[in-house]
Design an enzyme around this catalytic site. Structure first.
Site: not given
Ligand code: GDP
Ligand code: MN
Length: 435
Positions: A260, A327-329
């Site tokens: 993450y 915002f997330e990956i």
């Protein structure tokens, strides 16, 4: 007294979580730290009689919340003042932008950009995409997956095609992944909505917002069109990207084996997650569910209670610190894992995505802090980002249009910053990604 004990053998220290029953005794205790050489394994202990424990603070120096905030602000500012360019824990050579002529041959990570969005948000999502393309995606051309609970209009699709050269997918969410479950008691839901609305909690009465949260925290990774992908990068309307990125961020995730990635870390509205943590403890205390807990999790960050102690109190022992999920990956396989999905199933069965307003961000964050190794959670400190009213603004020559180190557009929101707690955790795990 039914105390629940979760301990970390790694450094022979343990954290004792007070149960709801404990709270009913009218006590507000600091989470307890337990020291033992004897226990070498993870486990829950329901009888504290056989263990010795002492009271200490799980994180940070003691002091009044004002003093703690002052100190934490200084820590944040000092950290953000450092010049950082990009991660240094892996070799980025083959992650550099390919020559435009050869972009079609470029080997990407197994990833897609995702945007849950409504037709009427066409202009604002285009604004995001233009900025995102300039900062990152024009160099790599990762495919976009646009997701909606209703069909996208042709006009929407055409406009997106005009905004990027990347491949585009348009997906309608199957109702069973979006709709409110049938067992939800609508009277109870309405009562809860009214109470929250009276307390000025944003989106309290907006039914679709509850669906959106539940979707993004519990079902999105099961959308059929997303099954083929491992990594996703979530974007939203009206966000900004300030950094001219020179490495493939998604391939970084893959190569560095990250689960993450986030940019902003902040406290939540405590009342929206009043029983999320106690319910999580209920889950962990069922059967042998404690086996899912990762010994190298970010547990202390979850329990912090120094900067905003009232939040911890209202949220039943949870700091409310979370990675801001606009915002997330992430690695979808983490969310598809048995640990995360069993926990989600339990949370869902409580109905409290509707009787409270559990957000996708705190649920993702608690899941990650419990079930992932904290070293696999990566702060993309080098990526300048804004979703009003918060920023991540690094100090480096590739970043422009934001003020390095500025956390919020509004000074009075500085106390919402959780980053100092995260630093403390990283220091203890010797994170070396940038130095
Ligand atoms: P906030 O950031 O918490 O204020 O919430 P947003 O309004 O930005 O919503 C979060 C994300 O979910 C955004 O990408 C929205 O476009 C999307 N979203 C929220 N509600 C809905 C909905 O009912 N339908 C669809 N398709 N998208 C939604
Ligand atoms: Mn938003």
């Amino acid at each position: 007294i039914p105390l629940l004990l979760l301990y970390k053998h790694e450094d022979a220290k343990s954290l004792l979580y007070s149960s709801t029953a404990f709270k009913k005794l009218g006590q507000h205790l600091d989470p307890l730290m337990y020291t033992s050489e004897t226990y070498r394994q993870w486990g829950w202990h329901l009888e504290p009689a056989n263990v010795k424990f002492r009271f200490t603070n799980p994180m940070g120096k003691s002091g009044s919340p004002e003093e703690v905030l002052e100190n934490n602000k200084a820590v944040y500012e000092a950290e953000l003042a450092k010049e950082v360019t990009e991660p240094k824990d892996i070799d980025l050579t083959d992650l550099r932008p390919p020559d435009k002529k050869h972009i079609d041959q470029y080997v990407r990570a197994n990833a897609t950009i995702i945007a849950l969005v409504r037709n009427q948000e066409m202009t604002s999502i285009r604004r995001t995409i233009r900025r995102f393309e300039k900062s990152f995606n024009s160099k790599y051309r990762y495919p976009y997956t646009f997701i909606n609970d209703e069909p996208f209009t042709q006009r929407f699709k055409d406009k997106m095609a005009q905004t990027t050269e990347a491949p585009l997918n348009f997906v309608v969410i199957p109702p069973e992944l979006w709709d409110k479950p049938e067992f939800i008691d609508v009277t109870r839901e309405l009562e809860a909505m009214n109470i929250m609305a009276n307390h000025n909690i944003a989106y309290a009465k907006k039914a679709s917002y509850h669906n959106m949260c539940r979707f993004y925290l519990g079902t999105f990774y099961n959308v059929p069109e997303l099954k083929q992908f491992k990594y996703y990068w979530r974007i939203e309307p009206n966000v900004d990207f300030f950094t001219d990125v020179q490495y493939d961020v998604l391939k970084y995730m893959e190569k560095a084996k990250k689960v993450y990635g986030f940019t902003v870390n902040l406290y939540d509205i405590d009342e929206t997650v009043a029983t999320l943590w106690p319910e999580t403890l209920n889950f962990l205390n069922q059967g042998d569910n404690y086996k899912y807990v990762n010994p190298n999790g970010a547990h202390q960050w979850l329990l912090e209670n120094k900067q905003n102690p009232k939040k911890n109190l209202v949220a039943g022992g949870y700091s409310t610190c979370h990675f801001w999920s606009n915002f997330e990956i992430g690695d979808m396989d983490f969310f598809r894992s048995e640990a995360y999905s069993e926990w989600f199933k339990y949370l869902d069965s409580t109905g409290k995505f509707y009787y409270e307003r559990w957000g996708d961000a705190p649920v993702h964050s608690i899941g990650l802090a419990l079930f992932a190794d904290r070293r696999d959670i990566h702060w993309f400190r080098d990526l300048g980002y804004e979703h009003d009213p918060y920023y991540n603004c690094p100090n480096n020559p590739k970043t422009s249009r934001c003020t390095a180190g500025k956390f919020s557009r509004w000074k009075h929101l500085d106390d919402q910053n959780c980053m100092a707690n995260w630093f403390q955790l990283l220091m203890s795990s010797k994170d070396t990604s940038y130095f």
